[in-house]
Design an enzyme around this catalytic site. Structure first.
Site, PDB file in Angstrom:
ATOM      1  CB  SER A 165      32.111   6.049  13.516  1.00 22.87           C
ATOM      2  OG  SER A 165      31.068   5.530  14.331  1.00 22.87           O
ATOM      3  CD  GLN A 166      26.779   8.441  16.944  1.00 18.64           C
ATOM      4  OE1 GLN A 166      26.769   9.613  17.328  1.00 18.64           O
ATOM      5  NE2 GLN A 166      26.305   7.453  17.687  1.00 18.64           N
ATOM      6  CD  GLU A 307      28.410   0.201  21.053  1.00 15.00           C
ATOM      7  OE1 GLU A 307      27.397  -0.491  20.904  1.00 15.00           O
ATOM      8  OE2 GLU A 307      28.831   1.001  20.186  1.00 15.00           O
ATOM      9  NE  ARG A 338      29.027   6.236  27.879  1.00 16.79           N
ATOM     10  CZ  ARG A 338      28.441   5.699  26.825  1.00 16.79           C
ATOM     11  NH1 ARG A 338      29.181   5.126  25.878  1.00 16.79           N
ATOM     12  NH2 ARG A 338      27.130   5.719  26.702  1.00 16.79           N
ATOM     13  CE  LYS A 404      21.626   8.468  24.925  1.00 17.12           C
ATOM     14  NZ  LYS A 404      21.990   7.825  23.669  1.00 17.12           N
TER      15      LYS A 404
END
Length: 419
Positions: A165-166, A307, A338, A404
């Site tokens: 979506s970024q 996430e 991931r 991070k």
């Protein structure tokens, strides 16, 4: 960095915690403040590797950012003839280029080695369609150089944002400063992390921008962005491992200042943990999760909240029934793959996790200690910590990678275990 021992809990946890600000909100607030007509005070920002990278990149373009607690952002004429480092931050590598395209002069954008493998092609093509000159050497990835002319024509563009979506948010956040604004149309499989897109829309509107939304279409009109104040909420996704600790240990954890309404994907923890057997309540003191001593697995589509997958997977590996997590094929393009990383590391501890075309299947088994690799991924550290609550002897490689998004992680974890 030496391995960090994921300390087993010696009983039910009982803790109340204050979490730092949201990374997603902080970096959006910084972008909007940099493009505003007047100074902005960003209150309670997160200070982590990702947000410092964003602040440093904007400073390189001529934006003033100062302050020790809050950040005072002073916009100015954007200047090029510089280079910016995105690290491994998706929000920086995808939000910063549309802003850099507004600068007068060349801006080279690069990041960590893994950043060069993360999906950027749709954004690169979209910027070119909006009138930006960009040289990526034919890679469709970082590094690339934008030849800024102090303006971006803007207009209509079609993009496949099914990987992140970024890719849409980055265009929307800068679009008020484009000559014609932007109409961004998504074509392809569903865009993941829809709450993050809603966050971008809400923050744009709060800053005075005109945004219209239809299914898979976003229109941002050209116009001024207001300065003033922007307050960052606590990072709800970073609450996952702490609230999960209540479930694993049969204890209680309260996260203060949990908003009653929010666009943050982490708010989904309320429902996910309740479905696994937690008692979840929200009040003036924050969000409280209580464990009942045992908890079950879950069948969940995490497409909008990917996430949360690492911590939910760790919880599922400790549950008393199988779990199936789907809708998360896009996680293969995150800080690491991931899905593969979780399968490899949990199975190395004796687990039974199987990779699906779009997710994971977890069958709980007795686990043992061992070295848990993190692949420079902050969420892998958080997953390992949850496993370590119930499994002695887990050594976590490179715990420092949590800087991070949560530099205070080990301190907060120890404080929770101490009550």
């Amino acid at each position: 960095m030496p391995e960090w021992t994921a300390t087993p809990a010696d009983g039910p946890v009982d803790a109340t915690l204050d979490l730092p600000g949201s990374k997603s909100m902080t970096n959006r607030a910084l972008i909007l403040a940099a493009l505003a007509e007047a100074p902005t005070l960003v209150r309670r920002p997160l200070r982590s590797r990702d947000t410092v990278l964003m602040a440093d990149a904007l400073r390189a373009l001529g934006v003033g950012i100062s302050g020790t607690d809050d950040w005072a952002v002073t916009p100015g004429e954007l200047t090029g003839s510089t280079s910016v480092d995105t690290g491994l931050a998706g929000t920086v590598m995808r939000f910063l280029p549309p802003v850099a395209a507004l600068a007068d002069g060349d801006v080279t954008v690069d990041g960590d080695p893994r950043a060069r493998e993360r999906p950027m092609g749709p954004l690169i093509s979209a910027l070119r369609a909006l009138g930006v000159e960009l040289d990526d050497g034919g890679r469709n990835a970082l590094p690339f150089t934008l030849s800024g002319r102090g303006r971006v024509p803007g207009g209509a563009v079609t993009i496949d944002a099914s990987s992140s979506s970024q890719l849409v948010s980055g265009l929307l956040l800068a679009a008020p400063r484009f000559d014609k604004g932007a109409e961004v149309r998504h074509v392809g499989p569903p865009v993941p992390s829809a709450p993050h897109l809603e966050m971008s829309v809400q923050m744009l509107r709060a800053a005075g921008a005109s945004v219209e939304v239809e299914p898979d279409v976003w229109r941002v009109a050209p116009g001024p962005i207001q300065g003033g104040e922007s307050t960052v909420e606590p990072d709800l996704s970073n609450a996952a491992q702490f609230l999960g600790a209540a479930l694993v240990t049969g204890g209680r954890v309260t996260v203060r200042d949990w908003p009653a309404e929010t666009a943050q994907p982490g708010d989904a923890l309320r429902g996910l943990l309740a479905r696994m057997g937690a008692v979840v309540s929200h009040g003036q003191g924050g969000l409280t999760v209580r464990g009942e001593g045992t908890f079950q697995g879950i069948d969940a589509d995490l497409h909008d909240v990917g996430e949360l997958t690492p911590v939910v997977t760790a919880l599922a590996a400790l549950a008393d029934s199988p779990s199936r997590l789907t809708g998360i094929a896009h996680l293969r393009g995150h800080e690491t793959d991931r899905l593969a990383a979780l399968v490899t590391e949990i199975n190395a501890l004796g687990g039974d996790v199987r990779e699906l075309p779009d997710g994971l299947e977890i069958r709980p088994r007795a686990l043992h200690g061992g070295l848990f690799h993190t692949y420079d991924d902050h969420r892998m550290v958080m997953a390992a910590a949850v496993l370590g609550l119930a499994v002695p002897g887990i050594q976590v490689e490179n715990v420092g990678t949590v800087a991070k998004t949560l530099p205070q992680f080990t301190e907060l974890w120890a404080r929770m275990l101490e009550g």
